[in-house]
Design an enzyme around this catalytic site. Structure first.
Site, mmCIF file in Angstrom:
data_model
loop_
_atom_site.group_PDB
_atom_site.id
_atom_site.type_symbol
_atom_site.label_atom_id
_atom_site.label_comp_id
_atom_site.label_asym_id
_atom_site.label_seq_id
_atom_site.Cartn_x
_atom_site.Cartn_y
_atom_site.Cartn_z
ATOM 1 N N GLU A 31 9.251 4.702 -8.152
ATOM 2 C CA GLU A 31 10.646 3.989 -8.331
ATOM 3 C C GLU A 31 9.942 2.423 -8.671
ATOM 4 O O GLU A 31 10.517 2.014 -9.651
ATOM 5 C CB GLU A 31 11.287 3.868 -7.226
ATOM 6 C CG GLU A 31 11.988 5.052 -6.833
ATOM 7 C CD GLU A 31 12.823 4.956 -5.334
ATOM 8 O OE1 GLU A 31 13.185 4.018 -4.842
ATOM 9 O OE2 GLU A 31 12.712 5.946 -4.627
ATOM 10 N N TYR B 235 7.252 10.029 0.314
ATOM 11 C CA TYR B 235 8.057 8.582 0.219
ATOM 12 C C TYR B 235 6.964 7.869 -0.387
ATOM 13 O O TYR B 235 7.406 7.076 -1.543
ATOM 14 C CB TYR B 235 8.023 8.135 1.700
ATOM 15 C CG TYR B 235 9.592 8.390 2.119
ATOM 16 C CD1 TYR B 235 10.258 9.352 1.624
ATOM 17 C CD2 TYR B 235 10.102 7.192 2.831
ATOM 18 C CE1 TYR B 235 11.628 9.720 2.133
ATOM 19 C CE2 TYR B 235 11.459 7.393 3.234
ATOM 20 C CZ TYR B 235 11.922 8.652 3.078
ATOM 21 O OH TYR B 235 13.289 8.806 3.519
#
Lengths: 310, 221
Positions: free
Chosen positions: B154, B147
Site C-alpha cells: 500500500e 499485514y
C-alpha cells in the site's frame, strides 16, 4: 496507624509501609508518600481502597480532606491503600494557556507576515476589510479565553495529565493555522458587506453572552473549588444546561458567516461534536444527582446544548 | 420479535460474508491466473471488477458496527476500511499509470488471502455457529505475514503514484472560490503516507492483542 501501600497488581509500593499518627488525613498520607518518593507529588497520586478480586465495583477514591480513620472499618489500626501513578501533571490554567496561546500567535502571523510566498503565491496581497475585522475578532476571542482562565474559571480538578497538553495543543494550533491560512489568503473571496456585519454582530453578542455564562458558572462554586455540583440557573441557563457551550458554538457560527471558509465550518462541526459529548455527560450527571427523591431537588426540564434540537 | 430479529441478522450476515468471500476468491484466482499467463502488468485489469466490488462492500462493515450488528468498534474498522478504499478507488482506479506496477500483485494477493480467511471464518460462524480451530488459528495468525506485505505494498503504491498525482490536477480544488476552499490531492497523499507511520504499528499491535485473546479463549473451552 500503619498504612500499607500497594500497586494495583498488589506489589508493595513503599517497602515496610508508612507509620502515621492516628488523626492523620489523606493529605498527610500523600505528603508522606511524596517525602519517600520525590517523584510522586500529591496530584500525581491516585489513592483508592482495595476492591475484592473479581468484583466489578468501582473502587472508592480517597478524599484528601478526610481523615484516614474514616476509611478504616471499626477500630483497626492499619489500612491498605491502592496507589496508582497518574503520570506527570500540569495545572488547568497552564494547560488552557498553552492551548490558546497557539491560535493567538499563529493567526496574526498569517495576517501580518508574508507567509504566502512560501506557498508559491508571489502576488501582492490586497487586504479586504473583513480580513482585518476577522483578525480583531479572533484575537479578542482567544485573549478573552486566556483572561477567563486566569481570572474567572474555577476548576473542579486541580490538574490534568501532561499528555493532554500535547493532544490539546495539536488540536487548537492545527485548526488555528488551518483557518488562518484561508481567511488571510491572497486569493480570498469576501462575502457581502451585509452578511459580514450580521456574522460579526451575532458572534460578538454570543461572545458577551458566553462571558456572562462563565461568570454565572464561577459563582456556583466556592473559591476553593469545592461545593460539588449545583443546578445552574439564571440567564440562558434557565433554558439550556450548557449555555456556555451554546454561546461558544454560536459565536463560531457568527465568525463563519462573516468569513465563509470551509476550514472554519469543519472546525465548527468538530468543536460542536466534542462539546455535545461533554454536555450530554453533564446533563446526565445533573439529572441523576438531582432526581427529586429524598428531599433532593428535581432537575428541571431543559435543552442540553443546542436548542431547539438537543 | 427478538428471536426473529436475531435470525434475520444471522441470515443477512451469512449472505453478506459469503458473498464478499466469493468476490475475494475471484480476485485471488484471477490474479494468480493472469500472473501465470500474462505477467504482473495485467493483474489489475484482470481483477478490477471483483476487487472494486468486494472492497467497496467492506464499507458496509462500518455501517454494521455503527448500528450494532457486529461488535467490532467503528474506531478500528474505519481506518482499516478507509485506507483500503483510498488505495482501490483513490489510487489504483484514479491513476491508471500505476496499475502495471509489480506491487499491485503483492497487494492484491495479500489482501485477498486475508479476506478469504476472514470472510469464510465469519461466514462459518454466522451460518453454522462454529468454525474449526485451525480456521480460528489461521484467522488470527495469517496477518502476522500478510499485514506487513499488504501494508508495504500500500505504502509503496501511494509513493510510486506521487509523480502521476502531481502531474494531474485530478481531485484538486484551487482558490479563488466562493467558499474559500482548496484541496491539493498531492499533499493529501503525503498526509496519508504520514498516517501509516503511527497507524501501521498501532493496527499490528491491536491485531496481536486480538490474537492473544482469541487463541487463549479457544484453549480454555
Amino acid at each position: 496507624m500503619k498504612v500499607t501501600l500497594v500497586s494495583r497488581s498488589g506489589r508493595e509500593v513503599i517497602k515496610g509501609g508508612l507509620e502515621l499518627h492516628d488523626s492523620a488525613t489523606v493529605a498527610d498520607l500523600q505528603e508522606a508518600i511524596h517525602k519517600r518518593t520525590k517523584k510522586f507529588y500529591p496530584s500525581r497520586q491516585r489513592l483508592t481502597l482495595p476492591v475484592p478480586p473479581g468484583s466489578k465495583e468501582r473502587p472508592v477514591v480517597l478524599n484528601y480532606k478526610k481523615g484516614l480513620k474514616d476509611y478504616c472499618d471499626g477500630n483497626q489500626n492499619n489500612i491498605t491503600v491502592v496507589f496508582k501513578d497518574l503520570g506527570p501533571q500540569v495545572s488547568y490554567p497552564t494547560l488552557f494557556f498553552f492551548e490558546y496561546l497557539g491560535p493567538l500567535i499563529l493567526y496574526p502571523t498569517f495576517y501580518y507576515f508574508p507567509v504566502y510566498q512560501f506557498f508559491g503565491y508571489k502576488v501582492e496581497r490586497v487586504i479586504h476589510p473583513v480580513q482585518t475585522y476577522a483578525l480583531y475578532y479572533w484575537c479578542f476571542h482567544y485573549f478573552k479565553r486566556i483572561m477567563e482562565t486566569f481570572f474567572i474559571h474555577r476548576f473542579s480538578h486541580a490538574t490534568s495529565p501532561l499528555s493532554n497538553v500535547f493532544r490539546n495543543c495539536a488540536y487548537y494550533w492545527t485548526f488555528g493555522a488551518y483557518i488562518a491560512y484561508y481567511v488571510n489568503h491572497p486569493l480570498y473571496t469576501p462575502v457581502s458587506d451585509l452578511q459580514m456585519k450580521i456574522g460579526f454582530g451575532f458572534g460578538l453578542i454570543c461572545q458577551l453572552a458566553n462571558f456572562y455564562c462563565h461568570i454565572i458558572l464561577k459563582n456556583l462554586r466556592s473559591p476553593d473549588g469545592s461545593g460539588g455540583y449545583q443546578i445552574p440557573s439564571g440567564f440562558l441557563f434557565n433554558i439550556v444546561t450548557c449555555a456556555n457551550y451554546t454561546t461558544e458554538i454560536y459565536q463560531w457560527l457568527g465568525f463563519n458567516i462573516a468569513t465563509q471558509t470551509v476550514a472554519g465550518y469543519v472546525f465548527l462541526v468538530v468543536a460542536t461534536s466534542i462539546m455535545t459529548n461533554w454536555a450530554l455527560a453533564k446533563h446526565r450527571r445533573l439529572k441523576k444527582l438531582f432526581d427529586g427523591k429524598e428531599g433532593r431537588p428535581k432537575y428541571p426540564r431543559r435543552w442540553v446544548i443546542l436548542p431547539p434540537f438537543l | 420479535m427478538a428471536t426473529l430479529f436475531a435470525a434475520l441478522r444471522r441470515l443477512y450476515l451469512s449472505i453478506y460474508n459469503w458473498t464478499v468471500f466469493i468476490g475475494w476468491f475471484q480476485v485471488l484466482f484471477l490474479a494468480l491466473k493472469s500472473l501465470k499467463e500474462s505477467g504482473h502488468e495485467h493483474v489489475y485489469n484482470a481483477v478490477e471488477k471483483p476487487l472494486l466490488l468486494a472492497q467497496s462492500a467492506a464499507a458496509l462493515e462500518i455501517l454494521h458496527g455503527l448500528i450494532g450488528l457486529v461488535r467490532s468498534p467503528v474506531s478500528s474498522t474505519l481506518p482499516q476500511v478507509g485506507s483500503r478504499l483510498y488505495l482501490t478507488w483513490g489510487i489504483l482506479w484514479s491513476f491508471p499509470e500505476i496499475r502495471t506496477h509489480i506491487l499491485v500483485s503483492s497487494l492484491v494477493i495479500s489482501w485477498s488471502i486475508t479476506e478469504i480467511i476472514r470472510y469464510s471464518f465469519f461466514g462459518m460462524k454466522e451460518a453454522f455457529g462454529f468454525a474449526p480451530s485451525w480456521h480460528l488459528w489461521l484467522r488470527y495468525s495469517s496477518f502476522l505475514v500478510l499485514y506487513p506485505t499488504g501494508i508495504s505494498s500500500e505504502v509503496g503504491l501511494v509513493y510510486f503514484a506521487l509523480p502521476y498525482i502531481k502531474g494531474s490536477e485530478k481531485y484538486s480544488v484551487r482558490m479563488p472560490n466562493k467558499w474559500n476552499f482548496s484541496l491539493d490531492y498531492f499533499y493529501l497523499a503525503i498526509l496519508a503516507l504520514g498516517f501509516y507511520v503511527p497507524g501501521s504499528p498501532h493496527l499490528y499491535r491491536y491485531m496481536l492483542a486480538q490474537r492473544k485473546r482469541a487463541l487463549s479463549k479457544s484453549k480454555k473451552e
